[in-house]
Design a protein around this motif. Structure first.
Motif, mmCIF file in Angstrom:
data_model
loop_
_atom_site.group_PDB
_atom_site.id
_atom_site.type_symbol
_atom_site.label_atom_id
_atom_site.label_comp_id
_atom_site.label_asym_id
_atom_site.label_seq_id
_atom_site.Cartn_x
_atom_site.Cartn_y
_atom_site.Cartn_z
ATOM 1 N N UNK A 180 -30.645 26.220 150.322
ATOM 2 C CA UNK A 180 -30.285 24.801 150.208
ATOM 3 C C UNK A 180 -30.796 24.163 148.918
ATOM 4 N N UNK A 181 -32.004 24.538 148.494
ATOM 5 C CA UNK A 181 -32.556 23.984 147.257
ATOM 6 C C UNK A 181 -31.724 24.424 146.056
ATOM 7 N N UNK A 182 -31.266 25.684 146.066
ATOM 8 C CA UNK A 182 -30.440 26.180 144.965
ATOM 9 C C UNK A 182 -29.111 25.426 144.896
ATOM 10 N N UNK A 183 -28.483 25.210 146.062
ATOM 11 C CA UNK A 183 -27.220 24.485 146.090
ATOM 12 C C UNK A 183 -27.404 23.043 145.620
ATOM 13 N N UNK A 184 -28.500 22.419 146.082
ATOM 14 C CA UNK A 184 -28.778 21.041 145.650
ATOM 15 C C UNK A 184 -29.035 20.996 144.145
ATOM 16 N N UNK A 185 -29.735 21.998 143.627
ATOM 17 C CA UNK A 185 -30.014 22.043 142.193
ATOM 18 C C UNK A 185 -28.727 22.204 141.390
ATOM 19 N N UNK A 186 -27.826 23.092 141.821
ATOM 20 C CA UNK A 186 -26.564 23.274 141.113
ATOM 21 C C UNK A 186 -25.735 21.986 141.146
ATOM 22 N N UNK A 187 -25.809 21.259 142.268
ATOM 23 C CA UNK A 187 -25.121 19.969 142.347
ATOM 24 C C UNK A 187 -25.701 19.000 141.325
ATOM 25 N N UNK A 188 -27.022 19.005 141.163
ATOM 26 C CA UNK A 188 -27.652 18.137 140.168
ATOM 27 C C UNK A 188 -27.255 18.530 138.754
ATOM 28 N N UNK A 189 -27.089 19.826 138.502
ATOM 29 C CA UNK A 189 -26.635 20.276 137.183
ATOM 30 C C UNK A 189 -25.267 19.675 136.877
ATOM 31 N N UNK A 190 -24.361 19.759 137.845
ATOM 32 C CA UNK A 190 -23.014 19.215 137.650
ATOM 33 C C UNK A 190 -23.066 17.707 137.438
ATOM 34 N N UNK A 191 -23.840 17.018 138.275
ATOM 35 C CA UNK A 191 -23.934 15.555 138.175
ATOM 36 C C UNK A 191 -24.444 15.141 136.802
ATOM 37 N N UNK A 192 -25.457 15.821 136.296
ATOM 38 C CA UNK A 192 -26.033 15.435 135.010
ATOM 39 C C UNK A 192 -25.149 15.835 133.833
ATOM 40 N N UNK A 193 -24.375 16.889 133.990
ATOM 41 C CA UNK A 193 -23.421 17.237 132.937
ATOM 42 C C UNK A 193 -22.298 16.200 132.868
ATOM 43 N N UNK A 194 -21.840 15.750 134.032
ATOM 44 C CA UNK A 194 -20.851 14.671 134.054
ATOM 45 C C UNK A 194 -21.461 13.398 133.478
ATOM 46 N N UNK A 195 -22.728 13.168 133.801
ATOM 47 C CA UNK A 195 -23.448 12.023 133.239
ATOM 48 C C UNK A 195 -23.456 12.078 131.710
ATOM 49 N N UNK A 196 -23.834 13.239 131.182
ATOM 50 C CA UNK A 196 -23.890 13.401 129.735
ATOM 51 C C UNK A 196 -22.521 13.380 129.088
ATOM 52 N N UNK A 197 -21.502 13.809 129.849
ATOM 53 C CA UNK A 197 -20.138 13.808 129.335
ATOM 54 C C UNK A 197 -19.696 12.405 128.929
ATOM 55 N N UNK A 198 -20.149 11.383 129.676
ATOM 56 C CA UNK A 198 -19.754 10.014 129.354
ATOM 57 C C UNK A 198 -20.215 9.609 127.957
ATOM 58 N N UNK A 199 -21.365 10.137 127.525
ATOM 59 C CA UNK A 199 -21.932 9.723 126.240
ATOM 60 C C UNK A 199 -21.743 10.758 125.141
ATOM 61 N N UNK A 200 -21.886 12.041 125.481
ATOM 62 C CA UNK A 200 -21.924 13.092 124.464
ATOM 63 C C UNK A 200 -20.727 14.030 124.502
ATOM 64 N N UNK A 201 -19.851 13.877 125.493
ATOM 65 C CA UNK A 201 -18.700 14.762 125.590
ATOM 66 C C UNK A 201 -19.055 16.081 126.261
ATOM 67 N N UNK A 202 -18.032 16.844 126.604
ATOM 68 C CA UNK A 202 -18.269 18.089 127.340
ATOM 69 C C UNK A 202 -18.956 19.154 126.493
ATOM 70 N N UNK A 203 -18.744 19.142 125.183
ATOM 71 C CA UNK A 203 -19.311 20.196 124.339
ATOM 72 C C UNK A 203 -20.779 19.970 124.003
ATOM 73 N N UNK A 204 -21.259 18.725 124.068
ATOM 74 C CA UNK A 204 -22.630 18.433 123.668
ATOM 75 C C UNK A 204 -23.510 17.977 124.832
ATOM 76 N N UNK A 205 -22.916 17.767 126.018
ATOM 77 C CA UNK A 205 -23.680 17.220 127.140
ATOM 78 C C UNK A 205 -24.878 18.089 127.509
ATOM 79 N N UNK A 206 -24.696 19.406 127.423
ATOM 80 C CA UNK A 206 -25.779 20.306 127.808
ATOM 81 C C UNK A 206 -26.904 20.308 126.778
ATOM 82 N N UNK A 207 -26.638 19.840 125.555
ATOM 83 C CA UNK A 207 -27.655 19.877 124.502
ATOM 84 C C UNK A 207 -28.880 19.056 124.825
ATOM 85 N N UNK A 208 -28.685 17.885 125.436
ATOM 86 C CA UNK A 208 -29.812 17.022 125.758
ATOM 87 C C UNK A 208 -30.551 17.498 126.997
ATOM 88 N N UNK A 209 -30.049 18.558 127.635
ATOM 89 C CA UNK A 209 -30.747 19.178 128.755
ATOM 90 C C UNK A 209 -31.541 20.397 128.292
#
Length: 288
Positions: A180-209
């Protein structure tokens, strides 16, 4: 000199909004990046960043540059790719990283194609690279909400995540909280990538992580300290990148990532926990 560093934020509301957005992204994304690094999943984060593109592109195709449509589409696409990659890895001999690589390449090509059908080159650049300076109050509130949600969920699953980073076999032996912790963590990865997508786009969102997590790794081996250093490095990169962008012709998103890259190189050379200089000239040990 002080005016150069502070004036952009005192004079322009869009700069203050952009800085607030970067701070929120740092608070939510940097801790996720540390766990990605400790779990040897940094490239998984990059693959997932590309995986959200088709969903965001469908949202764009249906509603234009609509915040909620693109966010909802990105979340659906990210979760779908994560689930499909996990299923393929379990029912075939293909490893999860290899299946993710296949899905993210397909997702990237599909997303670019969808945006190109209706949009212009400017729309495509906006989706791929974002525009933190164009952030409105609505977008800022969504980013802040997702960052708060991330911190709350991390607080709940903190113990199994830390144990799994150190000894996953022990966690499976003493508790059933690992899956369950792994699934919740992967969900958080997706949520934060979508979060970063709003500001940095899909290609750079992971950079600030990922980059702040790498910076933290060269300064400390304590996970709590690594979290604090990563968040601080992400905030510093965001602030310095915005200032650089304001006073030059460098786009804001790439400027933020480039500053983070410079901090990473400095940490690689001078970091006290595995930096190049420390390894070449180790500190003397006490002798008995």
């Amino acid at each position: 000199m002080i005016d150069l560093l502070i004036a952009p934020f005192t004079e322009f509301e869009f700069m203050r909004r952009a800085l607030a957005g970067v701070v929120a992204l740092s608070l939510g994304g940097a801790p996720i990046g540390v766990f990605l690094m400790l779990r040897r999943m940094s490239l998984v984060g990059d693959a997932m960043a590309h995986a959200i593109l088709p969903g965001a592109a469908v949202g764009f195709l249906l509603s234009g540059l609509n915040l909620f449509a693109m966010t909802f589409g990105g979340l659906i696409a990210g979760f779908t790719v994560a689930i499909l990659a996990g299923v393929v890895a379990r029912v075939t001999e293909l490893k999860e990283d290899a299946s993710l690589a296949a899905f993210y390449l397909v997702s990237l090509a599909l997303g670019v194609t969808i945006v190109s059908i209706r949009g212009t080159n400017i729309d495509l650049l906006h989706v791929l690279f974002g525009n933190v300076l164009a952030m409105d109050d609505q977008t800022l509130m969504v980013i802040a909400f997702n960052a708060t949600l991330t911190l709350l969920v991390l607080a709940v699953i903190w113990r199994p995540l830390v144990i799994e980073c150190v000894d996953p076999l022990f966690l499976r032996t003493v508790s059933r909280a690992g899956a369950p912790a792994h699934l919740a963590f992967m969900a958080l990865v997706v949520v934060n990538l979508v979060n970063g997508f709003q500001a940095l786009g899909t290609l750079l969102a992971v950079g600030l992580m990922v980059l702040p997590a790498g910076i933290a790794r060269f300064w400390s081996r304590d996970i709590t300290a690594m979290m604090a250093i990563a968040v601080g490095a992400a905030m510093l990169s965001g602030y310095a990148g915005l200032v650089l962008s304001f006073h030059s012709k460098v786009p804001s998103g790439p400027a933020i990532i480039l500053v983070a890259a410079v901090l990473y190189l400095v940490s690689l050379l001078l970091g006290r926990a595995g930096g190049v200089v420390r390894q070449l000239f180790p500190a003397p040990h006490l002798e008995a």
